[in-house]
Design an enzyme around this catalytic site. Structure first.
Site, PDB file in Angstrom:
ATOM      1  N   ASP A 157     -41.300  10.233  25.061  1.00 33.32           N
ATOM      2  CA  ASP A 157     -40.767  11.492  24.525  1.00 33.32           C
ATOM      3  C   ASP A 157     -41.889  12.482  24.191  1.00 33.32           C
ATOM      4  O   ASP A 157     -43.079  12.177  24.337  1.00 33.32           O
ATOM      5  CB  ASP A 157     -39.922  11.144  23.281  1.00 33.32           C
ATOM      6  CG  ASP A 157     -38.712  12.046  23.132  1.00 33.32           C
ATOM      7  OD1 ASP A 157     -38.714  13.147  23.703  1.00 33.32           O
ATOM      8  OD2 ASP A 157     -37.777  11.654  22.407  1.00 33.32           O
ATOM      9  N   ASP A 212     -31.674  17.915  25.033  1.00 31.75           N
ATOM     10  CA  ASP A 212     -30.706  16.817  24.959  1.00 31.75           C
ATOM     11  C   ASP A 212     -29.285  17.258  25.292  1.00 31.75           C
ATOM     12  O   ASP A 212     -28.839  18.331  24.883  1.00 31.75           O
ATOM     13  CB  ASP A 212     -30.691  16.236  23.530  1.00 31.75           C
ATOM     14  CG  ASP A 212     -31.985  15.502  23.213  1.00 31.75           C
ATOM     15  OD1 ASP A 212     -32.910  15.526  24.056  1.00 31.75           O
ATOM     16  OD2 ASP A 212     -32.062  14.917  22.121  1.00 31.75           O
TER      17      ASP A 212
HETATM   18  C1  GLA Z   1     -35.365  13.257  21.810  1.00 34.18           C
HETATM   19  C2  GLA Z   1     -34.936  12.790  23.195  1.00 34.18           C
HETATM   20  C3  GLA Z   1     -33.645  12.028  23.080  1.00 34.18           C
HETATM   21  C4  GLA Z   1     -33.826  10.828  22.165  1.00 34.18           C
HETATM   22  C5  GLA Z   1     -34.341  11.271  20.800  1.00 34.18           C
HETATM   23  C6  GLA Z   1     -34.762  10.099  19.932  1.00 34.18           C
HETATM   24  O1  GLA Z   1     -34.488  14.174  21.274  1.00 34.18           O
HETATM   25  O2  GLA Z   1     -34.790  13.896  24.052  1.00 34.18           O
HETATM   26  O3  GLA Z   1     -33.180  11.599  24.357  1.00 34.18           O
HETATM   27  O4  GLA Z   1     -34.735   9.933  22.762  1.00 34.18           O
HETATM   28  O5  GLA Z   1     -35.470  12.131  20.936  1.00 34.18           O
HETATM   29  O6  GLA Z   1     -35.272  10.502  18.712  1.00 34.18           O
END
Ligand code: GLA
Length: 402
Positions: A157, A212
């Site tokens: 990430d 997301d």
């Molecule tokens: C980010 C990623 C998500 C998830 C969260 C976890 O937002 O894009 O897919 O992995 O972190 O904290």
């Protein structure tokens, strides 16, 4: 420079060219030999967020091994954020001893024992998005640890990276994973900010193209800090337009994990979501509770004809080929010369949607068979075009084969 030092220099250059450069090329081709079709599996985040534990992960693996998911191709069981709590005195990353009392090696063994693969999550910054210790400055140490545990997939990430350069950060972890000698699929989760489609091939096997996904058909809701905006399925879909050429075997655009079965969309909307992800050659990481799925959710996630489109070995991502208000046609070329086609109605009332063979790059005079991939029925042979009524917020997905 005398003759001796000249030939010494030539030898040195030759040595570097023969030894070092092929090493880099072989590292890249090693990276690219993984994920020849888009990865399939399950990830904990969309449904469980930080509520992860070894009991949860084991029961998910049990379910996948027996509910036809494994048979359908879902392979990776990925723990997302929150499995990690601290680093020990030597800087080794430590899994939450309360939630994972047997440790991650035992969990990996369990998952492997079910014929599945084990995936894990970290972050290129100082902390993960949920505020847990991340990998900046510990890349090689963490990669070695993952290798020892038996990790097969790393999602990496981009939170708390401050001014870090994305290409540098992801290349460092990519090289660290290669150095373990264990084949580990590398999932770049950089949200599309630094255009990872431009540099991701050869660094990772898939890269997120957007922020997301939320479990909604469509959303324009602003975030609490006033910045823009929560992304529904449609917003994510629209952001894929134009990225087709960057995707291919070993390096896929990732429009984020599936929300099918999480409750925020209707069954036809989830069918559309799944159809589009298959047409986009997207990784299919289910994000629901696969231990208790409704018949409708199973019918979607286990649709072998749609999964076959996603996993088609030609590996060409589909694209939007026409848009007329709420009516759209998307298509993807397949290995056998056929086309997967989505006739899409974004609107709120029924609409007729048509595709011509010429739009599919076929001669208009050809006859072609049309098979409905959701009804599992042959519709017959058609000359020059195909049209059908499409319900609101729905797709009709067909395969056209001359
Ligand atoms: C980010 C990623 C998500 C998830 C969260 C976890 O937002 O894009 O897919 O992995 O972190 O904290």
């Amino acid at each position: 420079m005398n003759r001796f030092s000249k030939s010494l220099t030539t030898c040195l250059i030759l040595f570097i060219a023969l030894v070092c450069l092929p090493a880099r090329t072989s590292a890249q081709s090693e990276r690219n030999s993984l994920a020849q079709t888009p990865p399939m599996g399950w990830n904990s985040w969309n449904k469980f967020q930080c509520n992860v534990s070894e009991d949860l992960i084991k029961s998910v693996a049990d379910a996948m091994a027996t509910n036809s998911m494994k048979e359908a191709g879902y392979e990776f069981v990925v723990i997302d954020d929150c499995w990690q709590v601290k680093r020990d005195a030597d800087g080794n990353i430590v899994a939450d001893p309360q939630r994972f009392p047997s440790g991650l090696k035992a969990l990996a063994d369990y998952i492997h024992g079910k014929g599945l693969k084990f995936g894990i999550y970290s972050d290129a910054g100082t902390l993960t998005c949920a505020g847990r210790p991340a990998s900046q400055g510990h890349e090689y140490q963490d990669a070695l640890q993952y290798g020892k545990w038996g990790v097969d997939y790393l999602k990496y990430d981009w939170c708390h990276t401050e001014t870090r350069n994305a290409l540098e950060a992801y290349t460092t972890m990519s090289n660290a994973l290669l150095a373990t000698g264990r084949p580990i699929v590398f999932s770049i989760c950089e949200w599309g900010t630094a255009k990872p489609w431009l540099w991701g091939a050869g660094v990772g096997n898939l890269w997120r193209t957007t922020g997301d996904i939320s479990d909604k058909w469509s959303s324009h809701k602003k975030w609490a800090d006033g910045s823009c905006c929560e992304l529904g399925m449609l917003e994510i879909l629209d952001l894929q337009v134009g990225l087709e050429s960057f995707s291919g075997p070993g390096h896929w655009n990732d429009p984020d994990m599936l929300e099918v079965g999480n409750g925020g969309m209707t069954t036809p909307e989830y069918r559309a979501h799944f159809s589009f992800w298959a047409l986009l050659a997207a990784p299919l990481l289910s994000g629901n509770d696969v231990r208790s799925m409704s018949a409708e959710t199973k019918e979607i996630l286990l649709n072998k004809e749609v999964i076959a489109v996603d996993q088609d070995s030609l590996g060409r991502q589909g694209r939007r080929i026409s848009k007329n208000g709420d009516r759209e046609v998307w298509a993807r070329p397949l290995k056998d010369g056929g086309r997967a086609v989505i006739l899409f109605n974004r609107g709120t009332s029924e609409a007729e949607v048509a595709v011509t063979w010429e739009q599919l790059a076929y001669p208009g005079h050809l006859s072609a068979t049309v098979r409905d991939l959701w009804d599992h029925k042959d519709r017959g042979s058609f000359s020059g075009s195909y049209k059908t009524k499409v319900a609101p917020h729905s797709v009709v997905m067909v395969k056209v084969l001359p």
